[in-house]
Write an enzyme that holds these catalytic residues in place. Structure first.
Site, PDB file in Angstrom:
ATOM      1  N   GLU A 135       0.850  -1.188   0.000  1.00 19.82           N
ATOM      2  CA  GLU A 135       0.000   0.000   0.000  1.00 19.82           C
ATOM      3  C   GLU A 135       0.887   1.239   0.000  1.00 19.82           C
ATOM      4  O   GLU A 135       2.021   1.214   0.461  1.00 19.82           O
ATOM      5  CB  GLU A 135      -0.883  -0.013   1.251  1.00 19.82           C
ATOM      6  CG  GLU A 135      -1.818   1.185   1.369  1.00 19.82           C
ATOM      7  CD  GLU A 135      -2.747   1.086   2.576  1.00 19.82           C
ATOM      8  OE1 GLU A 135      -3.559   2.002   2.763  1.00 19.82           O
ATOM      9  OE2 GLU A 135      -2.656   0.091   3.317  1.00 19.82           O
ATOM     10  N   ASN A 147     -12.177  -1.037  -0.113  1.00 21.36           N
ATOM     11  CA  ASN A 147     -11.429  -1.543   1.033  1.00 21.36           C
ATOM     12  C   ASN A 147     -12.120  -1.159   2.327  1.00 21.36           C
ATOM     13  O   ASN A 147     -12.443   0.017   2.541  1.00 21.36           O
ATOM     14  CB  ASN A 147     -10.011  -0.956   1.035  1.00 21.36           C
ATOM     15  CG  ASN A 147      -9.242  -1.307   2.299  1.00 21.36           C
ATOM     16  OD1 ASN A 147      -8.781  -2.438   2.463  1.00 21.36           O
ATOM     17  ND2 ASN A 147      -9.111  -0.346   3.212  1.00 21.36           N
ATOM     18  N   GLU A 148     -12.382  -2.143   3.184  1.00 21.77           N
ATOM     19  CA  GLU A 148     -12.880  -1.921   4.546  1.00 21.77           C
ATOM     20  C   GLU A 148     -13.960  -0.833   4.597  1.00 21.77           C
ATOM     21  O   GLU A 148     -13.895   0.093   5.409  1.00 21.77           O
ATOM     22  CB  GLU A 148     -11.713  -1.565   5.478  1.00 21.77           C
ATOM     23  CG  GLU A 148     -10.746  -2.714   5.672  1.00 21.77           C
ATOM     24  CD  GLU A 148      -9.651  -2.424   6.694  1.00 21.77           C
ATOM     25  OE1 GLU A 148      -9.558  -1.271   7.166  1.00 21.77           O
ATOM     26  OE2 GLU A 148      -8.875  -3.344   7.008  1.00 21.77           O
ATOM     27  N   GLU A 191      -5.947  -9.374   3.933  1.00 21.21           N
ATOM     28  CA  GLU A 191      -5.066  -8.740   4.912  1.00 21.21           C
ATOM     29  C   GLU A 191      -4.987  -9.651   6.133  1.00 21.21           C
ATOM     30  O   GLU A 191      -6.012  -9.955   6.745  1.00 21.21           O
ATOM     31  CB  GLU A 191      -5.562  -7.357   5.349  1.00 21.21           C
ATOM     32  CG  GLU A 191      -5.451  -6.284   4.284  1.00 21.21           C
ATOM     33  CD  GLU A 191      -5.755  -4.892   4.825  1.00 21.21           C
ATOM     34  OE1 GLU A 191      -5.502  -4.643   6.031  1.00 21.21           O
ATOM     35  OE2 GLU A 191      -6.247  -4.054   4.043  1.00 21.21           O
TER      36      GLU A 191
END
Length: 503
Positions: free
Chosen positions: A28, A173-174, A293
């Site tokens: 990232e 993402n999330e 993750e």
């Protein structure tokens, strides 16, 4: 010796074929993962494109098949157009996920080039925080369409005639996390993910799509989030994501090493939710899981860099101990136990940021303790996972009961004739005698017994002493009439490799 355990291994008891992407990782735009990690133009080992060749060699050795990019929280505020085209024209922008300044020197095309150098595919993520359907369709056109359209021709004008053909894409993402830019409710996200998936697949029907599950099993919305999101998007996605991090911040090693039981339960629960939605929809499709993750993360509760708007400040640079390596080994074994459903997994992250590799800016790199179980699993854990019948003494810890001292799995590569047993002895003070019953394989030979052990559970590798914790090949295993008798040192990671007689 009081600890005795057994494994009955039969080559007919096949659990699942292992998808190589189980050994994926993640980079990232966070801390020194990109700038100072994989990319440092002024480094003595840098190639013509600014990539550190010492990092390339260490990562290539891991044989990582897929790497998730560019985030992570970063992607929810990222405009991909800022990272393509001539570097002299790229903007320096305030990056709000981590309160840094993003130079955009590395973007989609540069990362695609780098991934080829390390032998990996790219798991690309689209921004469903500040952007959405339109951005996603433009990005996939830019990356995957051959030519003859605005965005594919734009890529060609940037020097990339051939499309990248990224196969796997994360839909945000999330998105349930309040820390996320553009947080969504389950209904908001489910509808957006479904429509984005639909449009992206219209551009490229060959892609695979990953929908966001809960950011962790500890979220108050866990389970309801998964069920709602899948109810709205099941037909158009292929995977549901899971994120899981663990630590030993309470300094309770026995409890820490048992935390893989939590991961086991998490995976089983999410698989059950997927199957519930499948039954509800009368669908024939079985949704698979992407644990994109996972890792040990001791600094997970810490905030962003104290001084805002720095360029690539060091963040979340955890230093890993021997006991952390044992925990990582237990997590890998757990993933292999669920190889029938978990087809992709990304150790987060790959370099500098909660990573198995650490670099010094302008200086050397060294391998953290966690590098080794990941390396062994990636190299030797290919083929099929076998069901084994195990017996082991057990213990109770603060949060877990009936924890087996032996955590183990067997992988069989029939083509090569290789049998590999991965085993962790969780006992902190006693060695364990392990009896492997391998009679079903007929005549076999012992290749080696690799061991990662250390007297000090808190031992680490550093720049000054980069090989303080490293594996050796002197494990104690002997063949005995269809059995392997192995001695597993206390608090150790073990790789027992056997070769069948080729007929």
């Amino acid at each position: 010796m009081s600890l005795r355990s057994q494994m009955l291994i039969d080559k007919s008891f096949v659990k699942a074929q292992i998808d190589p992407r189980l050994y994926g990782s993640f980079i990232e735009h966070l801390g020194r993962a990109v700038y100072g990690g994989i990319y440092e133009p002024d480094h003595p080992t840098a190639d013509a494109n600014g990539f550190r060749q010492d990092a390339i060699e260490a990562i290539r050795a891991l044989q990582v098949p897929i790497i998730r990019y560019p985030g992570g929280n970063f992607v929810s505020g990222y405009n991909w157009e800022d990272g393509v085209g001539p570097k002299k024209d790229r903007k320096r922008l305030l990056e709000l996920a981590w309160w840094t300044t993003e130079t955009n020197e590395v973007g989609t095309n540069e990362f695609a080039d780098w991934a080829k150098l390390v032998g990996s595919e790219v798991m690309m993520a689209v921004n469903l925080g500040t952007r959405g359907i339109d951005d996603a369709r433009n990005l996939i056109e830019y990356c995957n369409h051959p030519s003859g359209s605005y965005y594919s021709d734009l890529r060609i004008s940037h020097g990339y005639k051939e499309p990248h053909r990224f196969k796997t894409w994360c839909l945000g993402n999330e998105m349930d996390g309040p820390w996320q830019i553009g947080t969504k409710t389950a209904v908001e996200y489910g509808r957006l993910a479904n429509e984005t998936a639909k449009v992206m697949r219209w551009v490229d029907p060959t892609i695979e799509l990953v929908a966001c599950g809960s950011s962790s099993s500890g979220m108050s919305t866990f389970a309801d989030w998964e069920a709602t999101v899948l109810d709205l998007s099941y037909d158009n996605v292929d995977y549901l994501s899971l994120h899981a991090y663990y630590n030993n911040n309470n300094n309770d090693t026995s409890n820490f090493l048992a935390s893989s039981l939590n991961l086991d339960q998490f995976i089983s629960s999410v698989a059950a939710i997927c199957d519930y939605v499948k039954a509800k929809k009368r669908s024939k499709k079985k949704l698979m899981l992407s644990l994109d993750e996972w890792n040990v993360w001791h600094t997970i509760g810490s905030s962003r860099a104290e001084e805002r708007w720095q360029i690539a400040p060091p963040e979340f640079e955890d230093v890993y101990t021997h006991e952390d390596a044992l925990a990582v080994g237990c997590f890998i074994i757990t993933l292999l136990k669920h190889a029938d459903r978990v087809k992709m997994a990304c150790m987060a992250q790959l370099i500098n940021v909660i990573a198995p590799i650490t670099t010094e800016t302008g200086g050397p790199l060294w391998l953290q303790t966690t590098y080794y179980p990941f390396l062994h699993a990636s190299i030797y854990g290919r083929g099929t996972v076998l069901h084994t019948v195990n017996s082991s003494p057990k213990y109770d810890s603060k949060d877990y009961t009936d924890v087996p001292y032996l955590e183990s799995i067997c992988v069989y590569d029939e083509e090569q004739g290789h049998i590999t047993v991965f085993a962790v002895n969780r006992h902190l003070s006693e060695a364990m005698e392990l009896d492997l019953d391998i009679r079903s394989f007929g005549e076999v030979s012992l290749i080696e017994h690799i061991v990662l052990e250390h007297e000090d559970l808190k031992a680490v590798n550093t720049k000054a002493n980069p090989q303080h914790v490293k594996p050796h090949h002197g494990g104690l295993s002997v063949l005995d009439n269809g059995h392997v008798k192995s001695n597993l040192a206390k608090a150790s990671w073990n790789v027992i490799r056997l070769q069948t007689k080729q007929r």
